[in-house]
Design a protein around this motif. Structure first.
Motif, PDB file in Angstrom:
ATOM      1  N   ALA A 218       0.823  -1.212   0.000  1.00  0.00           N
ATOM      2  CA  ALA A 218       0.000   0.000   0.000  1.00  0.00           C
ATOM      3  C   ALA A 218       0.860   1.266   0.000  1.00  0.00           C
ATOM      4  CB  ALA A 218      -0.928   0.000   1.207  1.00  0.00           C
ATOM      5  N   PHE A 219       2.025   1.197   0.618  1.00  0.00           N
ATOM      6  CA  PHE A 219       2.899   2.370   0.702  1.00  0.00           C
ATOM      7  C   PHE A 219       3.700   2.614  -0.578  1.00  0.00           C
ATOM      8  CE2 PHE A 219       3.296   1.869   5.595  1.00  0.00           C
ATOM      9  CZ  PHE A 219       2.211   2.697   5.788  1.00  0.00           C
ATOM     10  N   GLU A 220       3.917   1.596  -1.379  1.00  0.00           N
ATOM     11  CA  GLU A 220       4.809   1.700  -2.535  1.00  0.00           C
ATOM     12  C   GLU A 220       4.368   2.786  -3.510  1.00  0.00           C
ATOM     13  OE1 GLU A 220       4.969  -2.090  -4.397  1.00  0.00           O
ATOM     14  OE2 GLU A 220       6.397  -2.937  -2.987  1.00  0.00           O
ATOM     15  N   ARG A 221       5.374   3.543  -3.993  1.00  0.00           N
ATOM     16  CA  ARG A 221       5.155   4.559  -5.007  1.00  0.00           C
ATOM     17  C   ARG A 221       6.512   4.983  -5.545  1.00  0.00           C
ATOM     18  NH1 ARG A 221       3.558  10.775  -4.047  1.00  0.00           N
ATOM     19  NH2 ARG A 221       5.829  10.819  -4.023  1.00  0.00           N
ATOM     20  N   THR A 222       6.589   5.337  -6.801  1.00  0.00           N
ATOM     21  CA  THR A 222       7.849   5.816  -7.362  1.00  0.00           C
ATOM     22  C   THR A 222       8.341   7.024  -6.580  1.00  0.00           C
ATOM     23  OG1 THR A 222       7.222   5.063  -9.572  1.00  0.00           O
ATOM     24  CG2 THR A 222       8.963   6.712  -9.437  1.00  0.00           C
ATOM     25  N   GLY A 223       9.602   6.987  -6.201  1.00  0.00           N
ATOM     26  CA  GLY A 223      10.180   8.076  -5.419  1.00  0.00           C
ATOM     27  C   GLY A 223      10.006   7.924  -3.929  1.00  0.00           C
ATOM     28  N   ARG A 224       9.379   6.830  -3.507  1.00  0.00           N
ATOM     29  CA  ARG A 224       9.175   6.596  -2.077  1.00  0.00           C
ATOM     30  C   ARG A 224       9.853   5.288  -1.655  1.00  0.00           C
ATOM     31  NH1 ARG A 224       3.263   6.348  -0.842  1.00  0.00           N
ATOM     32  NH2 ARG A 224       3.422   8.628  -0.848  1.00  0.00           N
ATOM     33  N   ALA A 225      10.729   5.366  -0.690  1.00  0.00           N
ATOM     34  CA  ALA A 225      11.346   4.183  -0.110  1.00  0.00           C
ATOM     35  C   ALA A 225      10.528   3.739   1.095  1.00  0.00           C
ATOM     36  CB  ALA A 225      12.783   4.475   0.316  1.00  0.00           C
TER      37      ALA A 225
ATOM     38  N   HIS B 269      11.787  -9.943  10.497  1.00  0.00           N
ATOM     39  CA  HIS B 269      12.808  -9.918   9.452  1.00  0.00           C
ATOM     40  C   HIS B 269      12.560  -8.669   8.613  1.00  0.00           C
ATOM     41  CE1 HIS B 269      12.218 -14.146  10.611  1.00  0.00           C
ATOM     42  NE2 HIS B 269      13.506 -14.281  10.387  1.00  0.00           N
ATOM     43  N   ALA B 270      13.362  -7.639   8.837  1.00  0.00           N
ATOM     44  CA  ALA B 270      13.142  -6.347   8.193  1.00  0.00           C
ATOM     45  C   ALA B 270      13.358  -6.425   6.681  1.00  0.00           C
ATOM     46  CB  ALA B 270      14.064  -5.300   8.790  1.00  0.00           C
ATOM     47  N   VAL B 271      12.531  -5.677   5.941  1.00  0.00           N
ATOM     48  CA  VAL B 271      12.606  -5.637   4.485  1.00  0.00           C
ATOM     49  C   VAL B 271      12.458  -4.193   4.012  1.00  0.00           C
ATOM     50  CG1 VAL B 271      11.702  -7.977   4.160  1.00  0.00           C
ATOM     51  CG2 VAL B 271      10.113  -6.040   4.272  1.00  0.00           C
ATOM     52  N   PHE B 272      12.744  -3.975   2.712  1.00  0.00           N
ATOM     53  CA  PHE B 272      12.537  -2.649   2.142  1.00  0.00           C
ATOM     54  C   PHE B 272      12.197  -2.763   0.661  1.00  0.00           C
ATOM     55  CE2 PHE B 272      17.045  -3.433   1.385  1.00  0.00           C
ATOM     56  CZ  PHE B 272      17.229  -2.989   0.075  1.00  0.00           C
ATOM     57  N   ASN B 273      11.629  -1.701   0.154  1.00  0.00           N
ATOM     58  CA  ASN B 273      11.395  -1.564  -1.276  1.00  0.00           C
ATOM     59  C   ASN B 273      11.511  -0.086  -1.603  1.00  0.00           C
ATOM     60  OD1 ASN B 273       9.971  -1.058  -3.836  1.00  0.00           O
ATOM     61  ND2 ASN B 273       9.408  -3.218  -3.734  1.00  0.00           N
ATOM     62  N   ASP B 274      12.405   0.268  -2.524  1.00  0.00           N
ATOM     63  CA  ASP B 274      12.517   1.686  -2.886  1.00  0.00           C
ATOM     64  C   ASP B 274      12.433   1.914  -4.389  1.00  0.00           C
ATOM     65  OD1 ASP B 274      15.013   0.794  -3.667  1.00  0.00           O
ATOM     66  OD2 ASP B 274      16.158   2.231  -2.465  1.00  0.00           O
ATOM     67  N   THR B 275      11.865   0.933  -5.103  1.00  0.00           N
ATOM     68  CA  THR B 275      11.663   1.104  -6.538  1.00  0.00           C
ATOM     69  C   THR B 275      10.224   1.444  -6.884  1.00  0.00           C
ATOM     70  OG1 THR B 275      11.188  -1.251  -6.906  1.00  0.00           O
ATOM     71  CG2 THR B 275      13.499  -0.561  -7.022  1.00  0.00           C
TER      72      THR B 275
ATOM     73  N   GLN C  39      17.250  -2.255  -6.319  1.00  0.00           N
ATOM     74  CA  GLN C  39      16.762  -1.956  -4.973  1.00  0.00           C
ATOM     75  C   GLN C  39      17.893  -1.383  -4.109  1.00  0.00           C
ATOM     76  OE1 GLN C  39      13.790  -1.977  -3.796  1.00  0.00           O
ATOM     77  NE2 GLN C  39      12.542  -3.597  -4.714  1.00  0.00           N
ATOM     78  N   GLY C  40      17.588  -0.333  -3.360  1.00  0.00           N
ATOM     79  CA  GLY C  40      18.544   0.240  -2.423  1.00  0.00           C
ATOM     80  C   GLY C  40      19.137   1.562  -2.852  1.00  0.00           C
ATOM     81  N   ASN C  41      18.921   1.973  -4.106  1.00  0.00           N
ATOM     82  CA  ASN C  41      19.531   3.213  -4.587  1.00  0.00           C
ATOM     83  C   ASN C  41      18.944   4.450  -3.909  1.00  0.00           C
ATOM     84  OD1 ASN C  41      21.124   1.761  -6.364  1.00  0.00           O
ATOM     85  ND2 ASN C  41      19.669   1.948  -8.058  1.00  0.00           N
ATOM     86  N   LEU C  42      17.627   4.494  -3.801  1.00  0.00           N
ATOM     87  CA  LEU C  42      17.010   5.652  -3.149  1.00  0.00           C
ATOM     88  C   LEU C  42      17.373   5.692  -1.672  1.00  0.00           C
ATOM     89  CD1 LEU C  42      15.176   8.100  -3.036  1.00  0.00           C
ATOM     90  CD2 LEU C  42      13.191   6.579  -2.964  1.00  0.00           C
ATOM     91  N   LEU C  43      17.332   4.554  -1.009  1.00  0.00           N
ATOM     92  CA  LEU C  43      17.698   4.512   0.411  1.00  0.00           C
ATOM     93  C   LEU C  43      19.129   4.978   0.628  1.00  0.00           C
ATOM     94  CD1 LEU C  43      16.092   1.173   1.664  1.00  0.00           C
ATOM     95  CD2 LEU C  43      15.430   3.495   2.303  1.00  0.00           C
ATOM     96  N   ALA C  44      20.028   4.569  -0.270  1.00  0.00           N
ATOM     97  CA  ALA C  44      21.441   4.931  -0.119  1.00  0.00           C
ATOM     98  C   ALA C  44      21.661   6.428  -0.295  1.00  0.00           C
ATOM     99  CB  ALA C  44      22.289   4.152  -1.111  1.00  0.00           C
ATOM    100  N   SER C  45      20.793   7.077  -1.061  1.00  0.00           N
ATOM    101  CA  SER C  45      20.969   8.507  -1.317  1.00  0.00           C
ATOM    102  C   SER C  45      20.126   9.378  -0.391  1.00  0.00           C
ATOM    103  CB  SER C  45      20.601   8.832  -2.767  1.00  0.00           C
ATOM    104  OG  SER C  45      19.207   8.662  -2.993  1.00  0.00           O
ATOM    105  N   PHE C  46      19.300   8.748   0.439  1.00  0.00           N
ATOM    106  CA  PHE C  46      18.415   9.499   1.331  1.00  0.00           C
ATOM    107  C   PHE C  46      19.130   9.725   2.665  1.00  0.00           C
ATOM    108  CE2 PHE C  46      13.856  10.657   1.763  1.00  0.00           C
ATOM    109  CZ  PHE C  46      13.891  11.131   3.061  1.00  0.00           C
TER     110      PHE C  46
END
Length: 301
Positions: A138-145, A209-215, A228-235
């Protein structure tokens, strides 16, 4: 290419919203509030470019959260960054995730809709609650990690991930690339590693078990790769050095370590509760909570 270029641009401000939801029990209320206050202090140390709103206790309501996000929606510009950190308990019924608040809870879809109204191109949602994996889609969106403390909505036990997420923003070792800043990716790696180590040290089966999605699409992951991980790395969450006085002050560092030990003790007591004498459990828990409150009071000075 355009998105990557935008990610590298300097932003004018960062808007942080921290919410410590309904604990349900005094020890959870205390710990959730303490975590929120720690984040509030850390982010405010970033200076005038950091706009921090923190909701705890009786203020952690749907109405207050809607108001806070509405204010940011009216103020934030596309070049700004926005971060929402959810602390507390969540629930998942197999279809819908809810964040537990004082009064009516809020679904992930409702929260996402409010965040969608914020113009900031780069956004971060960190959901540290139980069942938070059920909110990722539900949270996923382009530009949102999106970071979740659990890999699915079925991991329903209270999490310890938030403790180490907060610690990552106060421990200089989280800055693994020595850039004098801590990115969301660095904080995620630190917190996920520390969470796994906690369960190993307690000889307990990990229930989170923590997860992420930033695409903005696809399934959440546990490690960077395949885009995966590019936006998080730059935030960038915060800058270290002079602004991280608590972590670099030996007296404060000792207090932070003591706080961590007390929180681990409380977790262990709750785990051992079924096998303990009720009076002994209550006494040990009360003593630990009193000590934790004193340590938190010293950290807040």
């Amino acid at each position: 290419m355009l998105f990557c270029a935008a990610a590298l641009q300097a932003h004018a401000s960062t808007y942080y919203v921290i919410v410590s939801g309904l604990g349900g029990e005094p020890d959870y209320d205390q710990r959730f509030t303490a975590a929120a206050k720690d984040l509030d202090r850390v982010f405010k140390a970033e200076g005038p470019a950091a706009h921090v709103t923190t909701l705890t206790g009786s203020n952690a309501t749907e109405a207050q959260l809607r108001d806070a996000l509405g204010v940011i929606a009216r103020a934030a510009k596309p070049e700004d960054d926005f971060a929402l950190i959810l602390i507390g308990h969540g629930s998942f019924d197999g279809t819908e995730y809810k964040f537990n608040l004082v009064g009516p809870d809020m679904t992930a879809a409702q929260l996402a809709e409010l965040c969608d109204k914020i113009a900031a191109r780069r956004q971060l949602i960190v959901d540290t609650t139980s069942s938070s994996g059920g909110a990722v889609k539900a949270f996923e969106r382009t530009g949102r990690a999106v970071i979740a403390a659990t890999k699915s909505g079925t991991e329903k036990n209270a999490t310890v991930f938030v403790r180490y997420w907060v610690e990552a923003l106060q421990d200089p070792s989280a800055d693994t690339d020595h850039s004098e800043s801590v990115s969301a990716m660095e904080a995620f790696i630190y917190a996920a590693r520390k969470t796994a180590a906690f369960y190993d040290s307690q000889k307990r089966l990990a229930t989170e078990h923590a997860v992420f999605n930033d695409t903005g699409a696809g399934e959440p992951v546990r490690a960077a790769g395949d885009g995966q991980g590019n936006l998080l790395a730059s935030f960038t969450l915060l800058h270290t050095g002079a602004s991280a006085q608590a972590a670099n002050d030996p007296a404060k560092r000792a207090l932070l370590d003591q706080k961590d030990q007390l929180e681990q003790k409380i977790d262990m007591l709750k785990y051992q509760k079924p096998a303990m004498d009720a009076a002994d459990y209550k006494k040990q828990l009360t003593d630990a909570l009193v000590q934790l409150a004193k340590v938190q009071e010293e950290l807040d000075k």
